[in-house]
Design a protein around this motif. Structure first.
Motif, PDB file in Angstrom:
ATOM      1  N   THR A 219      54.683 -63.703  -3.173  1.00 54.19           N
ATOM      2  CA  THR A 219      55.863 -63.480  -4.003  1.00 54.19           C
ATOM      3  C   THR A 219      56.788 -64.689  -4.081  1.00 54.19           C
ATOM      4  OG1 THR A 219      56.950 -62.483  -2.095  1.00 54.19           O
ATOM      5  CG2 THR A 219      55.872 -60.989  -3.638  1.00 54.19           C
ATOM      6  N   THR A 220      56.608 -65.651  -3.199  1.00 57.84           N
ATOM      7  CA  THR A 220      57.475 -66.827  -3.221  1.00 57.84           C
ATOM      8  C   THR A 220      56.946 -67.938  -4.121  1.00 57.84           C
ATOM      9  OG1 THR A 220      56.397 -67.861  -1.321  1.00 57.84           O
ATOM     10  CG2 THR A 220      58.218 -66.349  -0.869  1.00 57.84           C
ATOM     11  N   TYR A 221      55.752 -67.750  -4.673  1.00 50.38           N
ATOM     12  CA  TYR A 221      55.126 -68.807  -5.467  1.00 50.38           C
ATOM     13  C   TYR A 221      55.144 -68.476  -6.956  1.00 50.38           C
ATOM     14  CZ  TYR A 221      53.131 -71.021  -1.322  1.00 50.38           C
ATOM     15  OH  TYR A 221      52.963 -71.672  -0.139  1.00 50.38           O
ATOM     16  N   ALA A 222      55.574 -69.449  -7.755  1.00 49.61           N
ATOM     17  CA  ALA A 222      55.271 -69.378  -9.172  1.00 49.61           C
ATOM     18  C   ALA A 222      53.774 -69.651  -9.330  1.00 49.61           C
ATOM     19  CB  ALA A 222      56.081 -70.421  -9.940  1.00 49.61           C
ATOM     20  N   MET A 223      53.164 -69.096 -10.355  1.00 44.95           N
ATOM     21  CA  MET A 223      51.726 -69.224 -10.552  1.00 44.95           C
ATOM     22  C   MET A 223      51.434 -69.741 -11.951  1.00 44.95           C
ATOM     23  SD  MET A 223      50.472 -68.158  -7.667  1.00 44.95           S
ATOM     24  CE  MET A 223      48.741 -68.069  -8.123  1.00 44.95           C
ATOM     25  N   ALA A 224      50.321 -70.423 -12.088  1.00 49.12           N
ATOM     26  CA  ALA A 224      49.967 -70.989 -13.385  1.00 49.12           C
ATOM     27  C   ALA A 224      48.470 -70.949 -13.622  1.00 49.12           C
ATOM     28  CB  ALA A 224      50.453 -72.435 -13.472  1.00 49.12           C
ATOM     29  N   TRP A 225      48.122 -71.056 -14.892  1.00 52.06           N
ATOM     30  CA  TRP A 225      46.734 -71.239 -15.310  1.00 52.06           C
ATOM     31  C   TRP A 225      46.650 -72.576 -16.050  1.00 52.06           C
ATOM     32  CZ3 TRP A 225      42.670 -68.140 -14.032  1.00 52.06           C
ATOM     33  CH2 TRP A 225      42.954 -66.857 -13.552  1.00 52.06           C
ATOM     34  N   PHE A 226      45.603 -73.312 -15.728  1.00 51.28           N
ATOM     35  CA  PHE A 226      45.258 -74.530 -16.447  1.00 51.28           C
ATOM     36  C   PHE A 226      43.834 -74.367 -16.950  1.00 51.28           C
ATOM     37  CE2 PHE A 226      48.646 -77.595 -15.423  1.00 51.28           C
ATOM     38  CZ  PHE A 226      49.342 -76.890 -14.454  1.00 51.28           C
ATOM     39  N   ARG A 227      43.424 -75.230 -17.850  1.00 45.52           N
ATOM     40  CA  ARG A 227      42.046 -75.196 -18.319  1.00 45.52           C
ATOM     41  C   ARG A 227      41.566 -76.605 -18.603  1.00 45.52           C
ATOM     42  NH1 ARG A 227      42.763 -72.438 -24.368  1.00 45.52           N
ATOM     43  NH2 ARG A 227      43.727 -74.257 -25.384  1.00 45.52           N
ATOM     44  N   GLN A 228      40.246 -76.751 -18.531  1.00 43.85           N
ATOM     45  CA  GLN A 228      39.626 -78.028 -18.847  1.00 43.85           C
ATOM     46  C   GLN A 228      38.414 -77.789 -19.721  1.00 43.85           C
ATOM     47  OE1 GLN A 228      38.705 -80.573 -15.501  1.00 43.85           O
ATOM     48  NE2 GLN A 228      38.651 -82.375 -16.821  1.00 43.85           N
ATOM     49  N   ALA A 229      38.491 -78.264 -20.944  1.00 43.23           N
ATOM     50  CA  ALA A 229      37.389 -78.145 -21.885  1.00 43.23           C
ATOM     51  C   ALA A 229      36.416 -79.303 -21.671  1.00 43.23           C
ATOM     52  CB  ALA A 229      37.917 -78.154 -23.308  1.00 43.23           C
ATOM     53  N   PRO A 230      35.170 -79.140 -22.094  1.00 44.33           N
ATOM     54  CA  PRO A 230      34.188 -80.220 -21.928  1.00 44.33           C
ATOM     55  C   PRO A 230      34.661 -81.512 -22.576  1.00 44.33           C
ATOM     56  CG  PRO A 230      33.107 -78.182 -22.586  1.00 44.33           C
ATOM     57  CD  PRO A 230      34.581 -77.927 -22.685  1.00 44.33           C
ATOM     58  N   GLY A 231      34.637 -82.581 -21.803  1.00 42.79           N
ATOM     59  CA  GLY A 231      35.010 -83.884 -22.319  1.00 42.79           C
ATOM     60  C   GLY A 231      36.495 -84.107 -22.488  1.00 42.79           C
ATOM     61  N   LYS A 232      37.305 -83.161 -22.038  1.00 40.41           N
ATOM     62  CA  LYS A 232      38.753 -83.295 -22.216  1.00 40.41           C
ATOM     63  C   LYS A 232      39.461 -83.227 -20.870  1.00 40.41           C
ATOM     64  CE  LYS A 232      38.985 -81.426 -26.905  1.00 40.41           C
ATOM     65  NZ  LYS A 232      39.670 -80.457 -27.799  1.00 40.41           N
ATOM     66  N   GLU A 233      40.712 -83.634 -20.879  1.00 41.10           N
ATOM     67  CA  GLU A 233      41.493 -83.572 -19.662  1.00 41.10           C
ATOM     68  C   GLU A 233      42.001 -82.142 -19.433  1.00 41.10           C
ATOM     69  OE1 GLU A 233      43.253 -88.111 -19.365  1.00 41.10           O
ATOM     70  OE2 GLU A 233      44.547 -86.509 -20.118  1.00 41.10           O
ATOM     71  N   ARG A 234      42.285 -81.872 -18.194  1.00 41.96           N
ATOM     72  CA  ARG A 234      42.826 -80.572 -17.848  1.00 41.96           C
ATOM     73  C   ARG A 234      44.208 -80.402 -18.476  1.00 41.96           C
ATOM     74  NH1 ARG A 234      42.256 -79.704 -11.726  1.00 41.96           N
ATOM     75  NH2 ARG A 234      43.767 -81.417 -11.714  1.00 41.96           N
TER      76      ARG A 234
END
Length: 129
Positions: free
Chosen positions: A30-45
């Motif tokens: 509960t003390t952490y903010a959470m996130a989602w990231f993604r990385q597509a083929p050949g691209k940066e996250r």
């Protein structure tokens, strides 16, 4: 220390929906903010979405706004990413991530996710045309 286990990826046709899950363990979720990231083929996250720890304020990348929804269930130590109206361009490995003493708003500005302390192993989402 925080351990993150992300799951829920798969193959889905364009226009379809999918829900990703990320279960956290090892520290007070509960003390952490959470996130989602993604990385597509050949691209940066890239940043996808983030949710604050207490107020549950949410932040989204422009490319997913209106189609993706991030939420959290604190008793279950779980954060979700509901994805709808999926596009081929959404094809990527999706990673759950968090960082110590970092707000969700700050996570939005973390280029390539640099600065995030903990990562899941990633779950592959493939959107077919």
């Amino acid at each position: 220390q925080v351990q993150l286990a992300d799951s829920g990826g798969g193959l889905v046709p364009a226009g379809g929906s999918l829900r990703l899950s990320c279960v956290a363990s090892g520290d007070v979720f509960t003390t952490y903010a959470m996130a989602w990231f993604r990385q597509a083929p050949g691209k940066e996250r890239e940043f996808v979405a983030a949710i604050s720890s207490a107020t549950r304020d949410t932040f989204y990348a422009d490319s997913v706004k209106g189609r993706f929804t991030i939420s959290r269930d604190n008793p279950k130590n779980t954060v979700y990413l509901e994805m709808s109206a999926l596009k081929v361009a959404d094809t990527a490995v999706y990673y759950c991530a968090t960082a110590r003493r970092t707000t969700a708003q700050t996570m939005r500005s973390m280029e390539n996710g640099k600065g995030m302390d903990y990562w899941g192993k990633g779950t592959l989402v493939t959107v077919s045309s």
